[in-house]
Design a protein around this motif. Structure first.
Motif, PDB file in Angstrom:
ATOM      1  N   PRO A 130       7.064   9.479  -5.141  1.00 57.26           N
ATOM      2  CA  PRO A 130       6.797   8.088  -4.746  1.00 57.26           C
ATOM      3  C   PRO A 130       5.622   7.530  -5.529  1.00 57.26           C
ATOM      4  O   PRO A 130       4.766   8.275  -6.011  1.00 57.26           O
ATOM      5  N   GLU A 131       5.592   6.196  -5.654  1.00 55.44           N
ATOM      6  CA  GLU A 131       4.527   5.531  -6.396  1.00 55.44           C
ATOM      7  C   GLU A 131       3.525   4.894  -5.437  1.00 55.44           C
ATOM      8  O   GLU A 131       3.906   4.260  -4.465  1.00 55.44           O
ATOM      9  N   LEU A 132       2.244   5.068  -5.752  1.00 55.12           N
ATOM     10  CA  LEU A 132       1.178   4.442  -4.981  1.00 55.12           C
ATOM     11  C   LEU A 132       0.337   3.576  -5.906  1.00 55.12           C
ATOM     12  O   LEU A 132       0.131   3.930  -7.079  1.00 55.12           O
ATOM     13  N   PRO A 133      -0.147   2.420  -5.417  1.00 57.67           N
ATOM     14  CA  PRO A 133      -0.997   1.578  -6.252  1.00 57.67           C
ATOM     15  C   PRO A 133      -2.225   2.345  -6.737  1.00 57.67           C
ATOM     16  O   PRO A 133      -2.777   3.175  -6.004  1.00 57.67           O
ATOM     17  N   VAL A 134      -2.655   2.084  -7.947  1.00 51.88           N
ATOM     18  CA  VAL A 134      -3.819   2.699  -8.575  1.00 51.88           C
ATOM     19  C   VAL A 134      -3.576   4.177  -8.867  1.00 51.88           C
ATOM     20  O   VAL A 134      -3.751   4.657  -9.994  1.00 51.88           O
ATOM     21  N   ILE A 135      -3.142   4.942  -7.853  1.00 55.60           N
ATOM     22  CA  ILE A 135      -2.940   6.384  -8.019  1.00 55.60           C
ATOM     23  C   ILE A 135      -1.780   6.677  -8.951  1.00 55.60           C
ATOM     24  O   ILE A 135      -1.830   7.585  -9.780  1.00 55.60           O
ATOM     25  N   GLY A 136      -0.704   5.913  -8.824  1.00 53.37           N
ATOM     26  CA  GLY A 136       0.484   6.133  -9.653  1.00 53.37           C
ATOM     27  C   GLY A 136       1.486   7.050  -8.976  1.00 53.37           C
ATOM     28  O   GLY A 136       1.527   7.160  -7.754  1.00 53.37           O
ATOM     29  N   SER A 151      14.096   8.012   5.983  1.00 55.04           N
ATOM     30  CA  SER A 151      13.649   6.889   5.163  1.00 55.04           C
ATOM     31  C   SER A 151      14.493   5.646   5.385  1.00 55.04           C
ATOM     32  O   SER A 151      13.965   4.549   5.589  1.00 55.04           O
ATOM     33  N   ILE A 152      15.802   5.797   5.358  1.00 50.53           N
ATOM     34  CA  ILE A 152      16.690   4.648   5.546  1.00 50.53           C
ATOM     35  C   ILE A 152      16.892   4.373   7.027  1.00 50.53           C
ATOM     36  O   ILE A 152      16.822   3.216   7.471  1.00 50.53           O
ATOM     37  N   ASP A 237      14.467   3.142  -5.829  1.00 50.52           N
ATOM     38  CA  ASP A 237      13.650   2.546  -6.886  1.00 50.52           C
ATOM     39  C   ASP A 237      12.164   2.848  -6.743  1.00 50.52           C
ATOM     40  O   ASP A 237      11.330   2.191  -7.360  1.00 50.52           O
ATOM     41  N   HIS A 238      11.835   3.838  -5.913  1.00 43.59           N
ATOM     42  CA  HIS A 238      10.450   4.303  -5.747  1.00 43.59           C
ATOM     43  C   HIS A 238       9.490   3.177  -5.384  1.00 43.59           C
ATOM     44  O   HIS A 238       8.470   2.970  -6.037  1.00 43.59           O
ATOM     45  N   LEU A 239       9.823   2.475  -4.318  1.00 43.24           N
ATOM     46  CA  LEU A 239       8.951   1.426  -3.797  1.00 43.24           C
ATOM     47  C   LEU A 239       8.568   1.749  -2.351  1.00 43.24           C
ATOM     48  O   LEU A 239       8.499   0.870  -1.496  1.00 43.24           O
ATOM     49  N   GLU A 240       8.328   3.030  -2.106  1.00 36.35           N
ATOM     50  CA  GLU A 240       8.051   3.485  -0.747  1.00 36.35           C
ATOM     51  C   GLU A 240       6.828   2.798  -0.148  1.00 36.35           C
ATOM     52  O   GLU A 240       6.864   2.346   1.004  1.00 36.35           O
ATOM     53  N   PHE A 241       5.745   2.725  -0.915  1.00 36.19           N
ATOM     54  CA  PHE A 241       4.515   2.131  -0.385  1.00 36.19           C
ATOM     55  C   PHE A 241       4.698   0.637  -0.123  1.00 36.19           C
ATOM     56  O   PHE A 241       4.253   0.119   0.906  1.00 36.19           O
ATOM     57  N   ILE A 242       5.355  -0.056  -1.041  1.00 31.65           N
ATOM     58  CA  ILE A 242       5.584  -1.492  -0.880  1.00 31.65           C
ATOM     59  C   ILE A 242       6.459  -1.747   0.354  1.00 31.65           C
ATOM     60  O   ILE A 242       6.182  -2.646   1.157  1.00 31.65           O
ATOM     61  N   ALA A 243       7.523  -0.964   0.507  1.00 28.67           N
ATOM     62  CA  ALA A 243       8.418  -1.137   1.654  1.00 28.67           C
ATOM     63  C   ALA A 243       7.685  -0.876   2.959  1.00 28.67           C
ATOM     64  O   ALA A 243       7.854  -1.616   3.941  1.00 28.67           O
ATOM     65  N   LEU A 244       6.862   0.158   2.979  1.00 33.12           N
ATOM     66  CA  LEU A 244       6.110   0.474   4.200  1.00 33.12           C
ATOM     67  C   LEU A 244       5.137  -0.653   4.538  1.00 33.12           C
ATOM     68  O   LEU A 244       4.997  -1.031   5.711  1.00 33.12           O
ATOM     69  N   THR A 245       4.498  -1.219   3.533  1.00 34.19           N
ATOM     70  CA  THR A 245       3.580  -2.328   3.760  1.00 34.19           C
ATOM     71  C   THR A 245       4.325  -3.531   4.346  1.00 34.19           C
ATOM     72  O   THR A 245       3.870  -4.156   5.310  1.00 34.19           O
ATOM     73  N   LEU A 246       5.480  -3.844   3.774  1.00 37.91           N
ATOM     74  CA  LEU A 246       6.263  -4.984   4.240  1.00 37.91           C
ATOM     75  C   LEU A 246       6.810  -4.777   5.650  1.00 37.91           C
ATOM     76  O   LEU A 246       7.082  -5.749   6.364  1.00 37.91           O
TER      77      LEU A 246
END
Length: 335
Positions: A130-136, A151-152, A237-246
């Protein structure tokens, strides 16, 4: 690729708008209706608006996929297939009424298309990173595999739990998929861009039918369908952090409900309601200590009595705030 995504948006919008009235009438004629619990007299409303969304989104996805080449078309298909499995579970519940635990367990089937792809074409989905902001990009093993089945299903069910009043789910979902489309442009996520704009087109056409006073309820077919799209996009599409935030408002509401109910239960199975409806339609937080807790009850307790439209607007405003946080997190990743 943007032109195909825009094409899918307009096709989805037009088809949804065209089929909405006939399908609402069909649901009424078949007696598929539910009482609107937050209005005086509890008037009956057509139930199962997910079929309207499904028709519009499916048409848009089908058209775009015929114009796409592999592997992009396959990734779009995976996301759509996962969401469709959850839509089917919700549709069965709209018609037959499933127990909360059964519905939740069946929604886990949404991960099957992702698992099949991972086993047959592992290069298509880079699991465990998974991708995280700043960390990558991160490399996770055991934790990722333990959480993957949820997840789904998790995203689908928290969206379903927030489907408590007119306009909340499509209203917040419009912001979610608009944000996902924006984020996908920023990060170059073509799959997410296509799917998000197709879903967004259907939602914009559908919103007026579920907004106060609703002419059709989303049903589990609608809320599970939309939530599953968010979860599938996150995984594929590896947007786990974005989806969790939303989904933060949805997750917070789901947490309160699970703690109060001590597990998954249907609204129909709850004896005491977290909200009281006044004779003029004003909503009040329940003062009964045994009534279950929910984010709506907390909002009414803190903000005072409100109308159903005001509560829906509050949720949409809250979703807009977390959407800004999601975009800011992406901007930070460019630093």
């Amino acid at each position: 690729m943007l032109h195909l995504a825009i094409l899918g948006f307009f096709v989805s919008f037009i088809v949804t708008r065209v089929v909405a009235e006939p399908l609402i009438n069909y649901l009424w004629n078949r007696g598929i209706v539910r009482p609107d619990a937050h209005k005086p007299g509890k008037p009956s409303v057509a139930h199962g608006g997910g079929v309207i969304l499904f028709a519009g989104i499916s048409t848009g996805i089908a058209l775009v996929m015929t114009l796409l080449g592999a592997p992009l078309s396959l990734k779009v298909l995976i996301i759509y297939a996962s969401a469709t499995l959850c839509f089917i579970v919700g549709l069965v519940d709209d018609i037959k009424i499933l127990k909360g635990q059964v519905k939740t367990l069946l929604s886990i089937l949404g991960i099957v298309p992702v698992l099949i792809t991972g086993l047959t074409a592992p290069a298509l989905i880079d699991w465990g990173r998974p991708e995280l902001p700043v960390i990558g990009r991160m490399r996770l093993t055991i934790i990722y595999w333990v959480l993957m089945p949820l997840s789904i299903a998790g995203a689908a069910n928290v969206v379903n739990m927030l489907d408590v009043m007119n306009g909340i789910v499509p209203g917040t979902s419009i912001i979610i998929f608009l944000t996902l489309a924006l984020v996908s442009l920023m990060l170059g996520k073509e799959t997410t861009l296509i799917v998000s704009l197709v879903v967004l087109g259907a939602l914009l056409a559908y919103y007026k039918y579920n907004a106060y006073p609703a002419r059709v309820f989303n049903g589990d077919s609608g809320s599970l369908f939309l939530g599953a799209f968010v979860g599938a996009i996150a995984v594929v599409d590896h947007l786990e952090f974005i989806a969790l935030t939303l989904l933060l408002p949805h997750v917070l509401n789901g947490f309160f409900i699970l703690v109060s109910f001590r597990g998954f239960r249907e609204h129909r199975e709850v004896g005491k309601r977290p909200i009281r409806v006044g004779e003029d339609g004003t909503l009040y937080a329940s003062t009964d200590p045994d009534a279950p807790l929910s984010l709506t009850r907390i909002m009414l307790a803190v903000g005072g009595p409100s109308t159903e439209k005001e509560v829906a607007r509050a949720y949409i405003a809250l979703e807009a705030v977390v959407a800004v946080l999601a975009v800011v997190s992406v901007l930070l990743s460019f630093r």
